[in-house]
Design a protein around this motif. Sequence first.
Motif, PDB file in Angstrom:
ATOM      1  N   PHE A  89     -14.043  20.635   7.225  1.00 21.14           N
ATOM      2  CA  PHE A  89     -14.889  19.549   6.737  1.00 21.14           C
ATOM      3  C   PHE A  89     -16.184  20.122   6.185  1.00 21.14           C
ATOM      4  CE2 PHE A  89     -18.420  16.656   7.573  1.00 21.14           C
ATOM      5  CZ  PHE A  89     -17.959  15.445   7.106  1.00 21.14           C
ATOM      6  N   ASN A  91     -19.716  18.536   4.327  1.00 14.70           N
ATOM      7  CA  ASN A  91     -20.523  17.453   3.747  1.00 14.70           C
ATOM      8  C   ASN A  91     -21.809  18.082   3.236  1.00 14.70           C
ATOM      9  OD1 ASN A  91     -21.938  15.247   2.944  1.00 14.70           O
ATOM     10  ND2 ASN A  91     -21.750  14.119   4.859  1.00 14.70           N
ATOM     11  N   GLN A 113     -11.617  17.625   4.055  1.00 11.45           N
ATOM     12  CA  GLN A 113     -12.561  16.719   3.406  1.00 11.45           C
ATOM     13  C   GLN A 113     -13.727  17.498   2.806  1.00 11.45           C
ATOM     14  OE1 GLN A 113     -13.436  14.374   6.882  1.00 11.45           O
ATOM     15  NE2 GLN A 113     -11.989  12.790   6.276  1.00 11.45           N
ATOM     16  N   TYR A 115     -17.358  16.561   0.702  1.00  7.92           N
ATOM     17  CA  TYR A 115     -18.306  15.572   0.201  1.00  7.92           C
ATOM     18  C   TYR A 115     -19.435  16.328  -0.505  1.00  7.92           C
ATOM     19  CZ  TYR A 115     -15.709  12.610   3.360  1.00  7.92           C
ATOM     20  OH  TYR A 115     -14.694  11.944   3.991  1.00  7.92           O
ATOM     21  N   SER A 117     -21.429  14.590  -3.114  1.00  8.65           N
ATOM     22  CA  SER A 117     -22.073  13.565  -3.944  1.00  8.65           C
ATOM     23  C   SER A 117     -23.577  13.790  -4.049  1.00  8.65           C
ATOM     24  CB  SER A 117     -21.822  12.180  -3.353  1.00  8.65           C
ATOM     25  OG  SER A 117     -20.451  11.929  -3.278  1.00  8.65           O
ATOM     26  N   LEU A 136      -6.033  18.638   1.747  1.00 10.08           N
ATOM     27  CA  LEU A 136      -7.224  17.905   1.328  1.00 10.08           C
ATOM     28  C   LEU A 136      -6.894  16.426   1.162  1.00 10.08           C
ATOM     29  CD1 LEU A 136     -10.216  18.364   0.477  1.00 10.08           C
ATOM     30  CD2 LEU A 136      -9.394  18.362  -1.877  1.00 10.08           C
ATOM     31  N   ASN A 137      -7.566  15.563   1.942  1.00  9.87           N
ATOM     32  CA  ASN A 137      -7.287  14.135   1.837  1.00  9.87           C
ATOM     33  C   ASN A 137      -8.488  13.337   1.340  1.00  9.87           C
ATOM     34  OD1 ASN A 137      -8.965  13.495   4.112  1.00  9.87           O
ATOM     35  ND2 ASN A 137      -7.288  14.022   5.477  1.00  9.87           N
ATOM     36  N   SER A 138      -9.648  14.010   1.171  1.00  7.15           N
ATOM     37  CA  SER A 138     -10.819  13.281   0.700  1.00  7.15           C
ATOM     38  C   SER A 138     -11.741  14.209  -0.090  1.00  7.15           C
ATOM     39  CB  SER A 138     -11.569  12.691   1.899  1.00  7.15           C
ATOM     40  OG  SER A 138     -12.632  11.895   1.459  1.00  7.15           O
ATOM     41  N   LEU A 139     -12.081  13.769  -1.289  1.00 10.21           N
ATOM     42  CA  LEU A 139     -13.037  14.477  -2.138  1.00 10.21           C
ATOM     43  C   LEU A 139     -13.977  13.433  -2.714  1.00 10.21           C
ATOM     44  CD1 LEU A 139     -14.126  16.856  -3.884  1.00 10.21           C
ATOM     45  CD2 LEU A 139     -12.437  16.175  -5.591  1.00 10.21           C
ATOM     46  N   GLU A 140     -15.261  13.603  -2.453  1.00  8.67           N
ATOM     47  CA  GLU A 140     -16.260  12.716  -3.040  1.00  8.67           C
ATOM     48  C   GLU A 140     -17.286  13.566  -3.768  1.00  8.67           C
ATOM     49  OE1 GLU A 140     -17.969   9.897  -0.338  1.00  8.67           O
ATOM     50  OE2 GLU A 140     -16.007   9.248   0.390  1.00  8.67           O
TER      51      GLU A 140
END
Length: 147
Positions: A89, A91, A113, A115, A117, A136-140
């Motif tokens: 992870f 962020n 994940q 992040y 942004s 990978l299940n989340s890309l922001e």
Amino acid sequence: GPVPLPSPFMAKVSLRENSLFGVLPLQWWNASNGIVDVEHNALEGDLTGLLNHRILPTRISISRNQFTGRFLGDVNDEPVNVGYDPVLFINASYNYFTGTISPNLSKLKGLLQVYGSSNLLTGTLPAKTFTTMRKLNSLEAEQNLLT
């Protein structure tokens, strides 16, 4: 105040939502199977090359600080975290990171994940990289300068 050096025995460090400032010592990143969470502070420094360290925490939460550099854009061809638990992870939102997102981000095999942004990221998303990252299940990455 400034961030002190960590104990080598710490597996989890959560210092979120404080008034910490200055540069985070490199020793904080040598936490295999650990968590480094310093969100919502006033920490700064260039984190270019950080993801090339041999040992990294499994969870990196550094959002809402004043970090700079090519954090997501400078990943070597060499595999990272060999023999250690993978980074799961990241962020890195709400900082001042620049440059492109590296195709070599796929070297972080266990990444679930990401992040990123509200930074200053540019260029195109490396489509081949994200299609090969099966976990990978989340890309922001909204509110950047991506094209």
